[in-house]
Design an enzyme around this catalytic site. Structure first.
Site, mmCIF file in Angstrom:
data_model
loop_
_atom_site.group_PDB
_atom_site.id
_atom_site.type_symbol
_atom_site.label_atom_id
_atom_site.label_comp_id
_atom_site.label_asym_id
_atom_site.label_seq_id
_atom_site.Cartn_x
_atom_site.Cartn_y
_atom_site.Cartn_z
ATOM 1 N N CYS A 69 0.878 -1.173 0.000
ATOM 2 C CA CYS A 69 0.000 0.000 0.000
ATOM 3 C C CYS A 69 0.912 1.219 0.000
ATOM 4 O O CYS A 69 1.733 1.378 0.906
ATOM 5 C CB CYS A 69 -0.863 -0.033 1.266
ATOM 6 N N CYS A 180 -0.645 3.459 -6.494
ATOM 7 C CA CYS A 180 -1.637 2.873 -5.586
ATOM 8 C C CYS A 180 -1.826 1.449 -6.087
ATOM 9 O O CYS A 180 -2.055 1.233 -7.290
ATOM 10 C CB CYS A 180 -2.956 3.627 -5.641
HETATM 11 N N1 DGL Z 1 -3.807 0.243 -2.241
HETATM 12 C C1 DGL Z 1 -3.621 1.398 -1.408
HETATM 13 C C2 DGL Z 1 -2.417 2.217 -1.871
HETATM 14 O O1 DGL Z 1 -1.569 1.679 -2.565
HETATM 15 C C3 DGL Z 1 -4.922 2.127 -1.308
HETATM 16 C C4 DGL Z 1 -4.936 3.055 -0.171
HETATM 17 C C5 DGL Z 1 -6.311 3.387 0.320
HETATM 18 O O2 DGL Z 1 -6.912 2.542 0.958
HETATM 19 O O3 DGL Z 1 -6.729 4.512 0.110
HETATM 20 O O4 DGL Z 1 -2.265 3.373 -1.535
#
Ligand code: DGL
Length: 259
Positions: A69, A180
């Site tokens: 993340c 993301c």
């Molecule tokens: N997959 C997460 C990232 O890479 C998402 C973050 C979120 O939950 O906003 O930032």
């Protein structure tokens, strides 16, 4: 055992890359879906949630943990490393360096959550590796939720991206960095909207390679354990939809021990 965590489904992109590279590796993936999205939460809160997720994976025997993340990596990677020097943490960072080498137009768009786009990690990557290119951070609040809701291939996502990427397209961006982990699942829509002659850079595979390097590689029994802090029935459906894998999903309640 390799642990992977994210606020939600983003970790699955890393798990899929890990599985392609290392069929025998034992993997535990935790989706903190009860608190997703992380992207609009204060940094301190994301840090606390990241520690809770990491503690859960450490309790289950993980000695390598992928912070899958970008938002949590920006907020918590250094504090995780400080708290648990006995664990190898592999984080996500915006792939500005390969983008700067790749771009022809000299304009790069980095796509991420508000936390990632406004966070210090992206600013430092641009300073260190931007090579004088124009790097435009584009926050896409709402896209994580649409992907969690199974809409990655829905026309609504394309319309959303047309609106949100119009500025970057107008400025001539030819290289789009996925900062993301969720956005990899909307890659087709992003490519459709940005058009031919553009490149999308997704760091999932290099991150999986790095995790395998530090964890000792393709060793284990090939187990995949899937956990969520929310609804396991929904998560099982989401894993089936996204990866085509039918796996039992466990529910966990993460708790604070180190952070
Ligand atoms: N997959 C997460 C990232 O890479 C998402 C973050 C979120 O939950 O906003 O930032």
């Amino acid at each position: 055992m390799i642990g992977v965590f994210d606020s939600g489904l983003g970790g699955l992109g890393i798990v899929s890359a890990l599985r392609d590279l290392a069929p025998a590796a034992d993997i535990v993936v935790l989706a903190d879906q009860a608190r997703a999205p992380y992207g609009d939460r204060p940094v301190e809160e994301v840090r606390r949630l990241a520690h809770r997720a990491a503690d859960e994976l450490i309790d289950r025997g993980c000695t390598t943990i992928v912070v899958a993340c970008n938002t949590a990596s920006t907020a918590a990677l250094s504090s995780l490393r400080d708290a648990r020097p006995d664990v190898a943490f592999v984080g996500m960072e915006p792939a500005v360096k390969p983008a700067a080498s790749h771009t022809d137009s000299g304009v790069i768009a980095v796509l991420g959550t508000t936390g990632t786009i406004e966070g210090g990690l992206l600013a430092s990557m641009i300073e260190r590796f931007g090579m004088g290119r124009t790097v435009k951070g584009v926050a896409l609040p709402g896209l994580v939720e649409m992907i969690e809701d199974g809409l990655a291939h829905a026309p609504a996502v394309e319309r959303f991206l047309e609106r949100e990427l119009a500025g970057a397209i107008a400025e001539g961006a030819d290289t789009y960095v996925l900062a993301c982990t969720h956005y990899g699942f909307a890659r087709d829509a992003i490519e459709t909207v940005t058009g031919s002659g553009t490149t999308v850079i997704d760091p999932a595979e290099p991150v999986a390679r790095q995790a395998l390097r530090v964890s000792g590689g393709n060793q284990g029994s090939g187990a995949t354990i899937v956990l969520t802090t929310a609804d396991p029935v929904r998560m099982r459906r989401q894993v089936r939809l996204i990866l085509g894998w039918d796996l039992p999903v466990g529910r966990v309640e993460t708790r604070t021990t180190t952070g």
